[in-house]
Design a protein around this motif. Structure first.
Motif, PDB file in Angstrom:
ATOM      1  N   ASP A  11      34.584  22.064  16.715  1.00 22.11           N
ATOM      2  CA  ASP A  11      33.697  20.863  16.296  1.00 22.11           C
ATOM      3  C   ASP A  11      32.227  21.337  16.240  1.00 22.11           C
ATOM      4  OD1 ASP A  11      33.942  20.529  18.622  1.00 22.11           O
ATOM      5  OD2 ASP A  11      34.451  18.517  18.681  1.00 22.11           O
ATOM      6  N   ASP A  12      32.033  22.761  16.808  1.00 27.03           N
ATOM      7  CA  ASP A  12      30.721  23.089  17.102  1.00 27.03           C
ATOM      8  C   ASP A  12      30.608  24.538  16.319  1.00 27.03           C
ATOM      9  OD1 ASP A  12      28.468  24.340  18.158  1.00 27.03           O
ATOM     10  OD2 ASP A  12      29.396  24.536  20.054  1.00 27.03           O
ATOM     11  N   ALA A  25      28.527  26.922  16.552  1.00 30.41           N
ATOM     12  CA  ALA A  25      28.377  28.393  17.256  1.00 30.41           C
ATOM     13  C   ALA A  25      29.627  28.542  17.835  1.00 30.41           C
ATOM     14  CB  ALA A  25      27.441  27.901  18.635  1.00 30.41           C
ATOM     15  N   LEU A  26      30.770  27.965  18.089  1.00 31.15           N
ATOM     16  CA  LEU A  26      32.030  28.381  18.179  1.00 31.15           C
ATOM     17  C   LEU A  26      32.703  29.237  17.139  1.00 31.15           C
ATOM     18  CD1 LEU A  26      34.286  28.377  20.560  1.00 31.15           C
ATOM     19  CD2 LEU A  26      35.004  26.070  19.603  1.00 31.15           C
ATOM     20  N   ARG A  27      32.511  28.477  15.901  1.00 33.32           N
ATOM     21  CA  ARG A  27      33.091  28.843  14.782  1.00 33.32           C
ATOM     22  C   ARG A  27      32.446  30.454  14.440  1.00 33.32           C
ATOM     23  NH1 ARG A  27      32.056  28.087   8.902  1.00 33.32           N
ATOM     24  NH2 ARG A  27      34.046  28.614   8.056  1.00 33.32           N
ATOM     25  N   LEU A  28      31.098  30.589  14.732  1.00 31.59           N
ATOM     26  CA  LEU A  28      30.415  31.700  14.619  1.00 31.59           C
ATOM     27  C   LEU A  28      31.031  32.747  15.531  1.00 31.59           C
ATOM     28  CD1 LEU A  28      26.886  30.368  13.775  1.00 31.59           C
ATOM     29  CD2 LEU A  28      28.573  31.481  12.226  1.00 31.59           C
ATOM     30  N   SER A  84      35.543  19.885  12.497  1.00 31.10           N
ATOM     31  CA  SER A  84      34.991  20.062  11.164  1.00 31.10           C
ATOM     32  C   SER A  84      35.516  21.374  10.921  1.00 31.10           C
ATOM     33  CB  SER A  84      33.521  19.596  11.420  1.00 31.10           C
ATOM     34  OG  SER A  84      32.768  20.591  12.242  1.00 31.10           O
ATOM     35  N   TYR A  85      35.836  22.276  11.641  1.00 33.05           N
ATOM     36  CA  TYR A  85      36.237  23.433  11.152  1.00 33.05           C
ATOM     37  C   TYR A  85      37.384  24.019  11.714  1.00 33.05           C
ATOM     38  CZ  TYR A  85      31.323  24.249  10.731  1.00 33.05           C
ATOM     39  OH  TYR A  85      29.719  23.963  10.183  1.00 33.05           O
ATOM     40  N   VAL A  86      38.571  24.209  10.934  1.00 35.89           N
ATOM     41  CA  VAL A  86      39.800  24.842  11.330  1.00 35.89           C
ATOM     42  C   VAL A  86      39.821  26.185  10.446  1.00 35.89           C
ATOM     43  CG1 VAL A  86      42.319  24.429  11.292  1.00 35.89           C
ATOM     44  CG2 VAL A  86      40.588  22.539  11.491  1.00 35.89           C
ATOM     45  N   SER A  87      40.202  27.251  11.416  1.00 43.90           N
ATOM     46  CA  SER A  87      40.190  28.585  10.967  1.00 43.90           C
ATOM     47  C   SER A  87      41.697  28.965  11.322  1.00 43.90           C
ATOM     48  CB  SER A  87      39.107  29.337  11.669  1.00 43.90           C
ATOM     49  OG  SER A  87      37.924  28.964  11.281  1.00 43.90           O
ATOM     50  N   PHE A  88      42.088  29.905  10.290  1.00 39.88           N
ATOM     51  CA  PHE A  88      43.452  30.500  10.421  1.00 39.88           C
ATOM     52  C   PHE A  88      42.890  31.744  10.274  1.00 39.88           C
ATOM     53  CE2 PHE A  88      44.499  26.385   8.966  1.00 39.88           C
ATOM     54  CZ  PHE A  88      46.091  26.036   9.216  1.00 39.88           C
ATOM     55  N   ILE A  89      43.247  32.604  11.516  1.00 37.53           N
ATOM     56  CA  ILE A  89      42.973  33.874  11.733  1.00 37.53           C
ATOM     57  C   ILE A  89      44.111  34.706  12.117  1.00 37.53           C
ATOM     58  CG2 ILE A  89      41.440  35.385  13.042  1.00 37.53           C
ATOM     59  CD1 ILE A  89      39.797  33.022  14.063  1.00 37.53           C
ATOM     60  N   GLU A 131      46.921  15.416  12.707  1.00 35.07           N
ATOM     61  CA  GLU A 131      46.280  14.738  13.747  1.00 35.07           C
ATOM     62  C   GLU A 131      45.046  15.172  14.002  1.00 35.07           C
ATOM     63  OE1 GLU A 131      46.502  15.390  18.324  1.00 35.07           O
ATOM     64  OE2 GLU A 131      48.420  15.377  17.427  1.00 35.07           O
ATOM     65  N   GLN A 132      44.475  16.294  13.650  1.00 34.64           N
ATOM     66  CA  GLN A 132      43.197  16.812  13.689  1.00 34.64           C
ATOM     67  C   GLN A 132      42.355  16.167  12.525  1.00 34.64           C
ATOM     68  OE1 GLN A 132      41.490  18.944  16.095  1.00 34.64           O
ATOM     69  NE2 GLN A 132      43.581  18.491  16.848  1.00 34.64           N
TER      70      GLN A 132
END
Length: 148
Positions: free
Chosen positions: A67-68, A70-73, A111-116, A103-104
Motif C-alpha cells: 500500500d506504499d 516506494a515498496l512497489r518500486l 493499492s498494489y498487488v503484483s504477481f512476480i 480479502e485484500q
C-alpha cells in the motif's frame, strides 16, 4: 519421495530464471539478503528487498502486496530484486489464492498487488527476448523455513 508444494515452487521459480535461496529462519534470511546486497550492490547495481504475502507453487510466482508506492518500486526499479517468502505462505495454485486476494480487496488496504515470476522479460522489440528491460535483471527469492 513425495514432492511438497515448496519443492514444486522452487522448481518452477528456477525454471522462470529466479534464483531461490532456502534458509531455515528469519536470522538466516537477513544474512542471505546482506550477502546478496554485498555481492550485487558492490557491482554498482541497486538491490530492492520486499516480502511476498503468498507464493504460487504451480508457476513459481510471488504475490507482493503493497500500500506504499516506494515498496512497489523496490520490485521494479533495481537491477536486482530480492523477495522474502515464508514456506508456510506457498499455495498450490492460482485458484487457491482467490480467498486471499478477495480479502485484500475487501479490506481496501492494498493499492498494489503484483504477481512476480522471474526477472523482467519482454519480446516486444522485433520479437527478440530481452531480460531486464522493464524491471530487474535478476530475481532472488529467499525461502524462509526450509532445509538449506
Amino acid at each position: 519421495m513425495q514432492e511438497t508444494t515448496a519443492d514444486i515452487f522452487i522448481a518452477r521459480a528456477e525454471a522462470a530464471a529466479a534464483q531461490v535461496h532456502v534458509v531455515p529462519d528469519e536470522a538466516a534470511a537477513e544474512r542471505e539478503v546482506e550477502s546478496i546486497r554485498a555481492e550485487k550492490g558492490a557491482a554498482g547495481g541497486a538491490v530492492g528487498v520486499v516480502r511476498a504475502a503468498k507464493g504460487i507453487a504451480q508457476t513459481g510466482t510471488c504475490i507482493v502486496v503493497a500500500d506504499d508506492e516506494a515498496l512497489r518500486l523496490d520490485t521494479m526499479l533495481p537491477e536486482v530484486s530480492v523477495i522474502l517468502l515464508d514456506r508456510a505462505d506457498i499455495l498450490p495454485d492460482l485458484p487457491s489464492a482467490a480467498p486471499f486476494l478477495r480479502e485484500q480487496q475487501t479490506q481496501g488496504r492494498a493499492s498494489y498487488v503484483s504477481f512476480i515470476t522471474g526477472p523482467s522479460r519482454t519480446a516486444d522489440i522485433e520479437r527478440v527476448s530481452a531480460i531486464g528491460v522493464h524491471g530487474p535483471l535478476e530475481l532472488h527469492i529467499v525461502l524462509i523455513g526450509g532445509r538449506p
